[in-house]
Design an enzyme around this catalytic site. Structure first.
Site, mmCIF file in Angstrom:
data_model
loop_
_atom_site.group_PDB
_atom_site.id
_atom_site.type_symbol
_atom_site.label_atom_id
_atom_site.label_comp_id
_atom_site.label_asym_id
_atom_site.label_seq_id
_atom_site.Cartn_x
_atom_site.Cartn_y
_atom_site.Cartn_z
ATOM 1 N N HIS A 75 0.871 -1.170 0.000
ATOM 2 C CA HIS A 75 0.000 0.000 0.000
ATOM 3 C C HIS A 75 0.913 1.227 0.000
ATOM 4 C CE1 HIS A 75 -3.546 2.384 0.588
ATOM 5 N NE2 HIS A 75 -3.011 2.969 1.644
ATOM 6 N N HIS A 113 -3.473 9.161 1.226
ATOM 7 C CA HIS A 113 -3.449 7.925 0.447
ATOM 8 C C HIS A 113 -4.798 7.648 -0.187
ATOM 9 C CE1 HIS A 113 -5.194 5.164 3.738
ATOM 10 N NE2 HIS A 113 -5.218 6.371 4.234
ATOM 11 N N CYS A 133 -3.300 2.887 -5.517
ATOM 12 C CA CYS A 133 -2.660 3.748 -4.517
ATOM 13 C C CYS A 133 -1.229 4.127 -4.904
ATOM 14 C CB CYS A 133 -2.697 3.102 -3.136
ATOM 15 S SG CYS A 133 -1.912 1.484 -3.049
#
Length: 183
Positions: free
Chosen positions: A32, A44, A127
């Site tokens: 991530h 994010h 992401c």
């Protein structure tokens, strides 16, 4: 013991971050990504209902964030420790070698300007694409690029094996036909 070592590692990373740094949260089979905004905050791209904040994965679905399917995602600001959860985080500005980063202020501004709901696509708008866009002005995902490289190489190897197998099969068939004709 391991949890303490991870916490110490993440504390050291946090203490050495500067605004605009990219963060890679290692989640096992994927990472991530986020942008460090300062004051222990990260920007994010995450799914609804806490998604992007933990490492729960459901491998049954390819187009997911942390194992849950989404047609949309949200750019949001969260506490560093809430996002890191129990995984290791790394400062990862490795794309600086190939692309020029914007100033710290511009990186954070790009992220903050996108706060809210946006589209999500694992291959074109995930992401890592978001974090790279904030830092470099270009969406780029090495995870996706690596997957496509792996898929291309695997496909080429499979095609080569198939070609050898088909060629070998044709040779055997030809030999059998020759034997039948001479018998």
């Amino acid at each position: 013991m391991a949890a303490l070592a991870i916490k110490q590692h993440n504390t050291t990373v946090l203490e050495n971050l500067e605004k605009g740094d990219l963060l890679e949260f290692k989640r096992g089979v994927y990472s991530h990504w986020a942008v460090y905004a300062g004051d222990e905050k990260v920007i994010h791209l995450a799914g609804e209902e806490n998604d992007g904040l933990n490492a729960n994965i459901n491998s049954a679905s390819l187009f997911t964030i942390c194992g849950r399917q989404f047609n949309k995602a949200f750019v949001r600001v969260d506490d560093f420790w809430k996002v890191v959860n129990d995984c290791k985080v790394y400062k990862n500005n490795s794309k600086d070698r190939k692309m020029s980063p914007a100033t710290a202020e511009e990186i954070v501004k790009r992220g903050l300007d996108m706060i809210g709901e946006i589209g999500y696509n694992l291959l074109w708008s995930n992401c890592e694409h978001f974090a790279s866009y904030c830092r470099y002005g270009k969406p780029k995902s090495d995870q996706v690029d690596s997957f496509f490289t792996w898929a291309a190489v695997s496909g080429a190897v499979a095609a080569g094996i198939l070609a050898v197998a088909v060629g070998s099969s044709k040779e055997k068939k030809k030999k059998v036909e020759e034997r039948l004709q001479t018998a």
